[in-house]
Motif scaffolding. Structure first.
Motif, PDB file in Angstrom:
ATOM      1  N   PRO A 144      18.234  -3.602 -84.202  1.00  0.00           N
ATOM      2  CA  PRO A 144      18.467  -4.916 -83.604  1.00  0.00           C
ATOM      3  C   PRO A 144      18.974  -4.822 -82.168  1.00  0.00           C
ATOM      4  O   PRO A 144      19.548  -3.823 -81.747  1.00  0.00           O
ATOM      5  CB  PRO A 144      19.568  -5.488 -84.498  1.00  0.00           C
ATOM      6  CG  PRO A 144      20.332  -4.294 -84.956  1.00  0.00           C
ATOM      7  CD  PRO A 144      19.391  -3.144 -84.974  1.00  0.00           C
ATOM      8  N   PHE A 145      18.784  -5.949 -81.470  1.00  0.00           N
ATOM      9  CA  PHE A 145      19.465  -6.135 -80.190  1.00  0.00           C
ATOM     10  C   PHE A 145      20.821  -6.749 -80.503  1.00  0.00           C
ATOM     11  O   PHE A 145      20.929  -7.591 -81.374  1.00  0.00           O
ATOM     12  CB  PHE A 145      18.696  -7.138 -79.321  1.00  0.00           C
ATOM     13  CG  PHE A 145      17.487  -6.554 -78.666  1.00  0.00           C
ATOM     14  CD1 PHE A 145      16.287  -6.455 -79.343  1.00  0.00           C
ATOM     15  CD2 PHE A 145      17.536  -6.115 -77.364  1.00  0.00           C
ATOM     16  CE1 PHE A 145      15.164  -5.932 -78.721  1.00  0.00           C
ATOM     17  CE2 PHE A 145      16.416  -5.597 -76.737  1.00  0.00           C
ATOM     18  CZ  PHE A 145      15.237  -5.502 -77.418  1.00  0.00           C
ATOM     19  N   ILE A 146      21.838  -6.337 -79.794  1.00  0.00           N
ATOM     20  CA  ILE A 146      23.156  -6.928 -80.040  1.00  0.00           C
ATOM     21  C   ILE A 146      23.672  -7.473 -78.717  1.00  0.00           C
ATOM     22  O   ILE A 146      23.656  -6.771 -77.702  1.00  0.00           O
ATOM     23  CB  ILE A 146      24.147  -5.901 -80.608  1.00  0.00           C
ATOM     24  CG1 ILE A 146      23.492  -5.124 -81.740  1.00  0.00           C
ATOM     25  CG2 ILE A 146      25.391  -6.592 -81.105  1.00  0.00           C
ATOM     26  CD1 ILE A 146      24.389  -4.129 -82.403  1.00  0.00           C
ATOM     27  N   ALA A 147      24.127  -8.731 -78.731  1.00  0.00           N
ATOM     28  CA  ALA A 147      24.623  -9.348 -77.506  1.00  0.00           C
ATOM     29  C   ALA A 147      26.037  -9.844 -77.740  1.00  0.00           C
ATOM     30  O   ALA A 147      26.302 -10.556 -78.711  1.00  0.00           O
ATOM     31  CB  ALA A 147      23.718 -10.501 -77.103  1.00  0.00           C
ATOM     32  N   PHE A 148      26.943  -9.467 -76.848  1.00  0.00           N
ATOM     33  CA  PHE A 148      28.325  -9.946 -76.926  1.00  0.00           C
ATOM     34  C   PHE A 148      28.582 -10.818 -75.713  1.00  0.00           C
ATOM     35  O   PHE A 148      28.382 -10.400 -74.578  1.00  0.00           O
ATOM     36  CB  PHE A 148      29.307  -8.777 -76.913  1.00  0.00           C
ATOM     37  CG  PHE A 148      29.290  -7.982 -78.182  1.00  0.00           C
ATOM     38  CD1 PHE A 148      28.571  -6.809 -78.260  1.00  0.00           C
ATOM     39  CD2 PHE A 148      29.987  -8.412 -79.290  1.00  0.00           C
ATOM     40  CE1 PHE A 148      28.559  -6.071 -79.432  1.00  0.00           C
ATOM     41  CE2 PHE A 148      29.978  -7.682 -80.458  1.00  0.00           C
ATOM     42  CZ  PHE A 148      29.260  -6.515 -80.535  1.00  0.00           C
ATOM     43  N   ILE A 149      29.018 -12.034 -75.968  1.00  0.00           N
ATOM     44  CA  ILE A 149      29.256 -12.957 -74.860  1.00  0.00           C
ATOM     45  C   ILE A 149      30.715 -13.363 -74.860  1.00  0.00           C
ATOM     46  O   ILE A 149      31.283 -13.659 -75.914  1.00  0.00           O
ATOM     47  CB  ILE A 149      28.393 -14.222 -75.011  1.00  0.00           C
ATOM     48  CG1 ILE A 149      26.932 -13.835 -75.233  1.00  0.00           C
ATOM     49  CG2 ILE A 149      28.513 -15.100 -73.772  1.00  0.00           C
ATOM     50  CD1 ILE A 149      26.109 -14.974 -75.738  1.00  0.00           C
ATOM     51  N   GLY A 150      31.300 -13.412 -73.699  1.00  0.00           N
ATOM     52  CA  GLY A 150      32.665 -13.923 -73.603  1.00  0.00           C
ATOM     53  C   GLY A 150      33.598 -12.886 -73.027  1.00  0.00           C
ATOM     54  O   GLY A 150      33.548 -11.713 -73.401  1.00  0.00           O
ATOM     55  N   LYS A 163      34.773  -6.076 -81.586  1.00  0.00           N
ATOM     56  CA  LYS A 163      33.463  -5.805 -80.971  1.00  0.00           C
ATOM     57  C   LYS A 163      32.972  -4.432 -81.366  1.00  0.00           C
ATOM     58  O   LYS A 163      31.822  -4.248 -81.764  1.00  0.00           O
ATOM     59  CB  LYS A 163      33.607  -5.919 -79.452  1.00  0.00           C
ATOM     60  CG  LYS A 163      32.438  -5.403 -78.647  1.00  0.00           C
ATOM     61  CD  LYS A 163      32.618  -5.818 -77.209  1.00  0.00           C
ATOM     62  CE  LYS A 163      31.637  -5.123 -76.317  1.00  0.00           C
ATOM     63  NZ  LYS A 163      32.085  -3.862 -75.781  1.00  0.00           N
ATOM     64  N   LEU A 167      29.745  -3.720 -83.662  1.00  0.00           N
ATOM     65  CA  LEU A 167      28.667  -2.878 -83.136  1.00  0.00           C
ATOM     66  C   LEU A 167      28.329  -1.780 -84.113  1.00  0.00           C
ATOM     67  O   LEU A 167      27.168  -1.504 -84.414  1.00  0.00           O
ATOM     68  CB  LEU A 167      29.096  -2.283 -81.784  1.00  0.00           C
ATOM     69  CG  LEU A 167      28.111  -1.297 -81.175  1.00  0.00           C
ATOM     70  CD1 LEU A 167      26.837  -1.986 -80.785  1.00  0.00           C
ATOM     71  CD2 LEU A 167      28.709  -0.615 -79.967  1.00  0.00           C
ATOM     72  N   ALA A 186      17.900  -9.885 -83.477  1.00  0.00           N
ATOM     73  CA  ALA A 186      19.011  -9.795 -82.520  1.00  0.00           C
ATOM     74  C   ALA A 186      20.240 -10.436 -83.140  1.00  0.00           C
ATOM     75  O   ALA A 186      20.140 -11.437 -83.862  1.00  0.00           O
ATOM     76  CB  ALA A 186      18.657 -10.507 -81.220  1.00  0.00           C
ATOM     77  N   VAL A 188      23.888 -12.147 -82.140  1.00  0.00           N
ATOM     78  CA  VAL A 188      24.598 -12.726 -81.001  1.00  0.00           C
ATOM     79  C   VAL A 188      26.025 -13.021 -81.434  1.00  0.00           C
ATOM     80  O   VAL A 188      26.253 -13.746 -82.406  1.00  0.00           O
ATOM     81  CB  VAL A 188      23.907 -14.030 -80.528  1.00  0.00           C
ATOM     82  CG1 VAL A 188      24.653 -14.625 -79.368  1.00  0.00           C
ATOM     83  CG2 VAL A 188      22.476 -13.750 -80.146  1.00  0.00           C
ATOM     84  N   THR A 190      29.591 -14.516 -79.955  1.00  0.00           N
ATOM     85  CA  THR A 190      30.205 -15.218 -78.830  1.00  0.00           C
ATOM     86  C   THR A 190      31.678 -15.392 -79.099  1.00  0.00           C
ATOM     87  O   THR A 190      32.069 -15.850 -80.176  1.00  0.00           O
ATOM     88  CB  THR A 190      29.568 -16.607 -78.660  1.00  0.00           C
ATOM     89  OG1 THR A 190      28.191 -16.534 -78.971  1.00  0.00           O
ATOM     90  CG2 THR A 190      29.734 -17.106 -77.251  1.00  0.00           C
ATOM     91  N   THR A 200      25.929 -14.792 -85.180  1.00  0.00           N
ATOM     92  CA  THR A 200      24.685 -15.305 -85.737  1.00  0.00           C
ATOM     93  C   THR A 200      23.572 -14.265 -85.609  1.00  0.00           C
ATOM     94  O   THR A 200      23.592 -13.412 -84.726  1.00  0.00           O
ATOM     95  CB  THR A 200      24.283 -16.624 -85.063  1.00  0.00           C
ATOM     96  OG1 THR A 200      23.050 -17.050 -85.616  1.00  0.00           O
ATOM     97  CG2 THR A 200      24.117 -16.449 -83.574  1.00  0.00           C
TER      98      THR A 200
END
Lengths: 315, 353
Positions: A144-150, A163, A167, A186, A188, A190, A200
């Protein structure tokens, strides 16, 4: 008297070798289990996490009353399970009035607890409630792609820890070669505030764009939940240092004073310090040496008397 | 594309982290929130994909394959680093002498048969059992078995090798570098003094231990608190049985019976005519077994041909008393049996409890 015990079957030997500590490690396995009481919501959370990580996780469905990761004696069962199933990450779900819908995510080092993070699950939406084009559904085991926002993920210690743990949970197998056709999911995460994370899982739709890079589109697919930070336990420093050691860390010590020659092969120089022969002690007290010394002494005395006599004579 | 915010991309993990963004005000409805998150997520994923698709790729049947770089985020290991194995005695010796390991083939040509045979295992090249004749040397003793000697030699060599292997493994164990599939188990505790190994305690014996301790109490352990799962003792721990103080009617006097029993026992011991058949048979069998085992032992030590033939003598049969419970041989057995059976009733009464 000792006996050497080796497995009689090759299959068992291979299993043991798979579980042995290696220089370069492959992915961790996860153990998903529950405590004394769970709610329906928590059950579905646990099963969905299990489905997301099907290949690399083990699910225990029974209640485990004596597992209390945050208490001092309550981790022995977990460590035993970890040893038996060779799982070094665990997700422990429990439900109580004080901590409803509780998930404890923990990691192990050498089958002993390394660190823990406790989150509460809110606003959970299961995989089944999402309706989307079935062709996009992510395949099992895809990376998967993993995105951390904030910015919370950098500033708040607990969020940083979370985090790292997320991960490690969701990244899947560590691979060197990746097939670009197999990218379809992916995650996500946040940071909504200093103690809340929206997590999510989405399917990816790759759209044609002008360049080689396709245009990504996220379609919400899997479970979506709010993780509320509760307790946590950081790893202690010594253990952390040891766990972060990698084989490439210590550089190979350069051999000093060694050079190679085409003709002579390996050459080294031998340096000898200056020897003060006068100050050195003789290694063994030979009898002859003693006698010589005695004679020398006697001669000296005799000379002394002789010189005295001479003096007397002169005077 | 300008990146106003700080973004970190870890391509090895396919991860992107945007630390610059902060939600100034949380949108009111959940759906809006989710949408915003997805929007941001899309941006990040696009950034990863940009970097990913620009990597050099090789074409494959299933699709283009790229080589991912090493992940940049450092994560803790799950198990400790394996310790290097200390060199074994042979390895040290080989290194010192400069001996290199040569690869050996599994199949070797056998000159004797002219075929290709295995170097080890079933039907191997230089097998000990294939040698038909061994020539005697001048140094050999008369009467020694050279084949057995060869076998004994081999056994000794194998034992030595096993001992050396154990030593090497012990060294590795002290350096915490034991191979993962090997375990060293202690077979016996070190004992100072006697050479005897401690006997393994059986399940029954362990079960009896609690009972043994119970005999120390006056009630024979009847009222002792029992642990979970502990069963009642098999037989009464009390060894003395006292007659009841008050006796009921309808039975014969128990005291009288007790004294009768004692009397009969005494009489039976000193009587010459009463025969306990069971005891007699057992005694005869035991004697026979002892004789047989002795003969077996003697046979194995000496060769049977050189031993003088022992005459099996029968004991002279005397009438009446001299046998004293020994079974009479020959035709008299039947007679004694009948004789015994007449007195059997009383004998049984005397011997049984």
């Amino acid at each position: 008297m000792m006996k050497i015990k080796t497995p009689k079957k090759g299959r068992i030997k291979r299993e043991l070798e798979k579980r042995a500590p290696k220089l370069v490690e492959t992915g961790r396995k996860t153990l998903i289990l529950q405590g004394t009481k769970t709610s329906g919501l928590l059950n579905s959370v646990l099963t969905e996490i299990y489905h997301l990580k099907k290949e690399s996780s083990v699910r225990y469905t029974r209640r485990n009353d004596n597992v209390r990761p945050f208490e001092s004696g309550g981790e022995t069962s977990l460590e035993f399970f970890s040893q038996k199933t060779d799982c070094s990450t665990f997700v422990f779900g429990s439900h109580s009035k004080k901590r409803p819908d509780n998930l404890i995510i923990g990691r192990m080092y050498d089958h002993h607890i390394y660190d823990l993070v406790e989150v509460g699950v809110e606003n959970f939406k299961s995989m089944k409630s999402f309706v989307y084009d079935k062709k996009l559904a992510p395949k099992m085991g895809s990376k998967p792609f993993i995105a951390f926002i904030g910015e919370g993920f950098e500033s708040v210690e607990e969020l940083k820890h979370l985090k790292e743990v997320l991960l490690e949970l969701f990244r899947g197998e560590v691979v060197e070669n990746l097939n670009l056709a197999g990218i379809d999911r992916a995650y996500v995460c946040t940071a909504l505030s200093s103690n809340r994370v929206l997590f999510t899982h989405c399917a990816l739709r790759l759209k044609k764009s002008g360049t080689i890079v396709p245009r990504m589109e996220l379609v919400e697919a899997g479970p979506s939940m709010d993780l509320v930070l509760r307790r946590h336990r950081f790893p202690n420093d010594g253990l952390r240092k040891e766990a972060m050691k990698t084989a490439a860390d210590k550089p190979k010590k350069k051999e000093k004073n060694v050079s190679r020659d085409a003709i002579q092969g390996k050459i080294g120089k031998v340096y000898i310090p200056d020897q003060q022969l006068g100050d050195m002690n003789l290694p063994n007290k030979a009898k002859g040496v003693k006698r010589e010394r005695r004679e020398a002494k006697m001669n000296k005395q005799a000379n002394g008397h002789a010189s005295k006599k001479q003096k007397a004579g002169s005077d | 594309m300008e990146e106003a915010r700080t973004m970190q991309v870890d391509l090895g993990n396919l991860m992107a982290f945007d630390s610059g963004h902060d939600f100034p005000s949380l949108p009111s409805s959940r759906e809006e929130l989710v949408e915003k998150c997805l929007e941001k997520g899309t941006e990040l994923v696009q950034a990863i994909a940009d970097a990913l698709f620009n990597l050099p790729s090789t074409e494959d049947v299933d699709g283009p394959i790229v080589k991912l770089p090493q992940p940049t985020t450092k994560l803790p290991r799950e198990k400790h680093l394996p310790k290097p194995k200390p060199p074994t005695k042979w390895e040290l010796f080989a290194k010192a002498k400069g001996i290199k390991n040569r690869k050996k083939d599994k199949i070797v040509y056998d000159e004797q048969t002219g075929t290709w045979k295995r170097r080890y295992g079933y039907d191997r090249v230089n097998d000990d059992k294939d040698i038909p004749i061994l020539e005697a040397k001048a140094t050999d003793e008369v009467g020694s078995d050279p084949f057995a000697e060869r076998q004994a030699d081999k056994k000794k060599r194998v034992e030595k090798q096993n001992k050396n292997r154990l030593q090497n493994l012990k060294q590795a164990a002290t350096a915490h570098a034991l191979p993962s599939h090997i375990q060293l188990a202690a077979t016996a505790l070190p004992i100072t003094g006697t050479q005897a190994a401690p006997k393994k305690v059986s399940k029954e014996e362990l079960g009896n231990v609690a009972g043994l301790a119970a005999t120390a109490t006056a009630s024979g352990g009847k009222f002792d608190k029992k642990l979970l799962g502990e069963k009642k003792p098999k037989h009464e721990q009390k060894h003395r049985k006292f007659l009841p103080v008050a006796e009921g009617t309808g039975q014969g006097s128990q005291e009288k019976e007790q004294t009768d029993r004692v009397l009969n026992k005494l009489l039976a011991k000193n009587s010459h005519e009463i025969l306990n058949v069971n005891k007699a048979v057992t005694m005869y069998n035991v004697k026979k077994e002892k004789k047989r085992s002795k003969q077996k032992r003697d046979d194995s030590s000496n060769s049977s041909k050189l031993k003088p033939q022992k005459k099996v003598q029968k004991k002279p049969i005397k009438n009446g008393s001299a046998t004293k419970g020994y079974a009479k041989k020959g035709s008299d057995t039947k007679g004694s049996a009948t004789k015994g059976s007449a007195k059997k009733g009383s004998a049984k009464k005397g011997k049984s409890k």
